[in-house]
Every structure is written in C-alpha cells, then in structure tokens.
Design a protein around this motif. Sequence first.
Motif, mmCIF file in Angstrom:
data_model
loop_
_atom_site.group_PDB
_atom_site.id
_atom_site.type_symbol
_atom_site.label_atom_id
_atom_site.label_comp_id
_atom_site.label_asym_id
_atom_site.label_seq_id
_atom_site.Cartn_x
_atom_site.Cartn_y
_atom_site.Cartn_z
ATOM 1 N N MET A 1 0.836 -1.311 0.021
ATOM 2 C CA MET A 1 -0.009 0.275 -0.077
ATOM 3 C C MET A 1 0.777 1.193 0.061
ATOM 4 N N PRO A 2 0.598 2.168 -0.750
ATOM 5 C CA PRO A 2 1.399 3.423 -0.835
ATOM 6 C C PRO A 2 1.160 4.312 0.512
ATOM 7 N N LEU A 3 2.313 4.708 0.998
ATOM 8 C CA LEU A 3 2.346 5.545 2.130
ATOM 9 C C LEU A 3 2.602 6.906 1.682
ATOM 10 N N TYR A 4 2.022 7.798 2.703
ATOM 11 C CA TYR A 4 2.198 9.384 2.810
ATOM 12 C C TYR A 4 2.385 9.854 3.779
ATOM 13 N N ARG A 5 2.876 11.066 3.860
ATOM 14 C CA ARG A 5 3.122 11.930 5.196
ATOM 15 C C ARG A 5 2.222 13.185 5.064
ATOM 16 N N ASP A 6 1.856 13.588 6.322
ATOM 17 C CA ASP A 6 1.016 14.633 6.555
ATOM 18 C C ASP A 6 1.260 15.195 7.803
ATOM 19 N N GLU A 7 0.777 16.434 8.063
ATOM 20 C CA GLU A 7 0.819 16.901 9.447
ATOM 21 C C GLU A 7 -0.701 17.226 9.741
ATOM 22 N N ILE A 9 -4.130 18.304 12.582
ATOM 23 C CA ILE A 9 -4.834 18.476 13.929
ATOM 24 C C ILE A 9 -5.972 17.316 14.163
ATOM 25 N N VAL A 10 -5.829 16.608 15.027
ATOM 26 C CA VAL A 10 -6.923 15.403 15.493
ATOM 27 C C VAL A 10 -8.340 16.180 15.714
ATOM 28 N N LEU A 11 -9.279 16.134 14.998
ATOM 29 C CA LEU A 11 -10.638 16.762 15.290
ATOM 30 C C LEU A 11 -11.646 15.929 16.162
ATOM 31 N N ARG A 12 -11.561 14.515 15.852
ATOM 32 C CA ARG A 12 -12.583 13.804 16.562
ATOM 33 C C ARG A 12 -12.066 12.224 16.333
ATOM 34 N N THR A 13 -12.736 11.405 17.273
ATOM 35 C CA THR A 13 -12.147 10.063 17.404
ATOM 36 C C THR A 13 -13.579 9.395 17.713
ATOM 37 N N HIS A 14 -13.687 7.992 16.899
ATOM 38 C CA HIS A 14 -14.732 7.229 17.614
ATOM 39 C C HIS A 14 -14.289 5.704 17.366
ATOM 40 N N LYS A 15 -14.928 5.094 18.279
ATOM 41 C CA LYS A 15 -14.477 3.546 18.375
ATOM 42 C C LYS A 15 -14.878 2.661 17.255
ATOM 43 N N LEU A 16 -13.951 1.819 16.906
ATOM 44 C CA LEU A 16 -13.906 0.870 15.832
ATOM 45 C C LEU A 16 -13.611 -0.474 16.264
ATOM 46 N N GLY A 17 -14.632 -1.404 16.202
ATOM 47 C CA GLY A 17 -14.452 -2.894 16.804
ATOM 48 C C GLY A 17 -13.784 -2.929 18.165
ATOM 49 N N GLU A 18 -13.034 -3.924 18.622
ATOM 50 C CA GLU A 18 -12.395 -4.073 19.719
ATOM 51 C C GLU A 18 -11.638 -2.926 20.183
ATOM 52 N N ALA A 19 -10.454 -2.709 19.533
ATOM 53 C CA ALA A 19 -9.305 -2.033 20.115
ATOM 54 C C ALA A 19 -8.948 -0.690 19.111
ATOM 55 N N ASP A 20 -9.820 -0.439 18.019
ATOM 56 C CA ASP A 20 -9.119 0.585 17.094
ATOM 57 C C ASP A 20 -10.138 1.883 17.238
ATOM 58 N N ARG A 21 -9.752 2.797 16.444
ATOM 59 C CA ARG A 21 -10.350 3.960 16.349
ATOM 60 C C ARG A 21 -10.296 4.491 14.838
ATOM 61 N N ILE A 22 -11.648 5.274 14.740
ATOM 62 C CA ILE A 22 -11.505 5.947 13.393
ATOM 63 C C ILE A 22 -11.099 7.647 14.026
ATOM 64 N N ILE A 23 -10.133 8.095 13.189
ATOM 65 C CA ILE A 23 -9.467 9.506 13.740
ATOM 66 C C ILE A 23 -9.964 10.232 12.635
ATOM 67 N N THR A 24 -10.773 11.249 12.883
ATOM 68 C CA THR A 24 -10.988 12.312 11.757
ATOM 69 C C THR A 24 -10.076 13.675 11.987
ATOM 70 N N LEU A 25 -9.231 13.831 10.891
ATOM 71 C CA LEU A 25 -8.205 14.832 11.070
ATOM 72 C C LEU A 25 -8.380 15.810 10.027
ATOM 73 N N LEU A 26 -7.770 17.078 10.495
ATOM 74 C CA LEU A 26 -7.631 18.144 9.527
ATOM 75 C C LEU A 26 -6.374 18.189 9.086
ATOM 76 N N THR A 27 -5.869 17.998 7.965
ATOM 77 C CA THR A 27 -4.530 17.866 7.572
ATOM 78 C C THR A 27 -3.815 19.039 6.975
ATOM 79 N N HIS A 56 -1.728 18.135 17.575
ATOM 80 C CA HIS A 56 -0.801 18.559 16.309
ATOM 81 C C HIS A 56 0.006 17.586 16.215
ATOM 82 N N VAL A 57 -0.345 16.662 15.080
ATOM 83 C CA VAL A 57 0.686 15.451 14.926
ATOM 84 C C VAL A 57 1.336 15.395 13.525
ATOM 85 N N ASP A 58 2.499 14.863 13.390
ATOM 86 C CA ASP A 58 3.013 14.515 12.209
ATOM 87 C C ASP A 58 2.619 12.870 12.124
ATOM 88 N N LEU A 59 2.072 12.821 10.705
ATOM 89 C CA LEU A 59 1.596 11.324 10.638
ATOM 90 C C LEU A 59 2.281 10.756 9.343
#
Length: 242
Positions: A1-7, A9-27, A56-59
């Motif tokens: 899978m192609p990788l990319y980097r971006d910077e 801000i984490v806007l929101r998170t919600h649970k997915l399955g047992e241990a994961d989250r979906i993270i909504t970001l403004l990049t 504020h994260v580098d991803l």
Amino acid sequence: MPLYRDEAIVLRTHKLGEADRIITLLTRHHGRVRAVAKGVRRTTSRFGSRLEPFTHVDLQLAEGRNLDTITQAETLTPFHSEIGLDYDRYTAGTVMLETAERVAAEEREPSLQQFLLLVGGLRAMSTGQRTPSQVLDSYLLRSLAVAGYAPSFEHCARCGLEGPHRWFNPSMGGVLCATCRVPGSASPAAETLVLLGALLAGDWPVVEAAEPRHLKEASGLVAAYLQWHLERALRSMAYVER
Ligand SMILES: [Zn+2]
C-alpha cells in the motif's frame, strides 16, 4: 500500500471494533481525512495519547480502499494537555474542532488556510493569553470568511453602502442600511459592530478594550451567524459560557 506523510490536527475520534479507532483529521495538505488507528485503545498502544482530539501530529498513513491507516504518529504540539485542563478552553476549543470539520465539507479537499487558522487558534487557546471566548469568536469569523461566508460589519451587506449601519442580519451576510433592512434584523450597539470587525481582522487592542456587554453581544451575533451559515446548530455550542 502506498504510504504518505502529512501534518494534522486531530478533530474527533470514535471507536471501531474491539481496540481500534477512526480518527478524523484536518491535514495540512490533504484537507479533512478519516483514518483508522489500529490497536489505539490498548494500554500498550504505540500511539499512546498522540491521537487525542486537539493534538497537532506528524503522521505517516497507508492508503486504503475505503479508509487510510495511520502507521506512525509523532506529536508536534500537545495542545490537548493545555486545552483539556481548563473547562472554558475545552468547550470553546471543541466548538473550533467541530467548526473546522464542518467547514471542510468535502473530504480530501486541501485548504491550507483553514489548517493554519485552526493551528493558530488552538495555539492562542492553549497559551491562555486571551479569553477562550475571544479566541473562539475570532476563529469562527475568520474560518467562515475563508469558507466563503465573510460577514460585512461596515458596508451594507446588500447594497454596499458605506457604514456605519444599525441593523444586522446573519441571513443577509452582515449589517444592513436603513433601506435594505429586513424584518427580524438585530440592532446591536455601534461598539459591538466595531468589535466584530476587530475580531474578524484580529485587531486585538480593540478587542481587549471592549466592554463585557459588547463582548457578550458580539458572541451572540457570531453564534447566530455561524449557525445560519452552517445551517444547523453545533452540538457543543450550548456548553460555551456566554
Ligand atoms: Zn443597503
């Protein structure tokens, strides 16, 4: 899978399955992105608290068919630690995050201006140099302006006649002259309209000199303007002290 980097801000998170989250970001470069963080809810997660709202994260992300996956996260600025400790900052900051998500209506439509505005707003909120509600009001007006809903506080929003004018109507885009005035328009104090212009322009000396009653009236008009233009009330707005 192609990788990319971006910077981002984490806007929101919600649970997915047992241990994961979906993270909504403004990049910075890819606009609003939703991505999966695998195993982030485990205490042993390598992400730690780096994917909490406000951070504020580098991803590094891996492109997926539906959602991308976050493969690395480094904290650039831990805004959540300063903002999360203070109730007024937290509630005002939450409105900023929700607004940033709403004005970025389309996923993956880059808006560097919105990204920089949010980073600057969160920085001002985390330093505590200005009151949370002033930082919020200024951010909301600027963010709406960048999104194409710039309010007019001086010239008549309908005919362009030079002000100052007495009437204000969010649905008309700002102040109205006596001829263009429509039923249901507010008639705020002249000082409040000057203050609103200063909040939009980031003219802090004028904002700091304002009286509490004008700040309060301005906040009410900003909220009305925001709600009209985002078409529905933001859930978190109710919790901001006015
Ligand atoms: Zn007019």
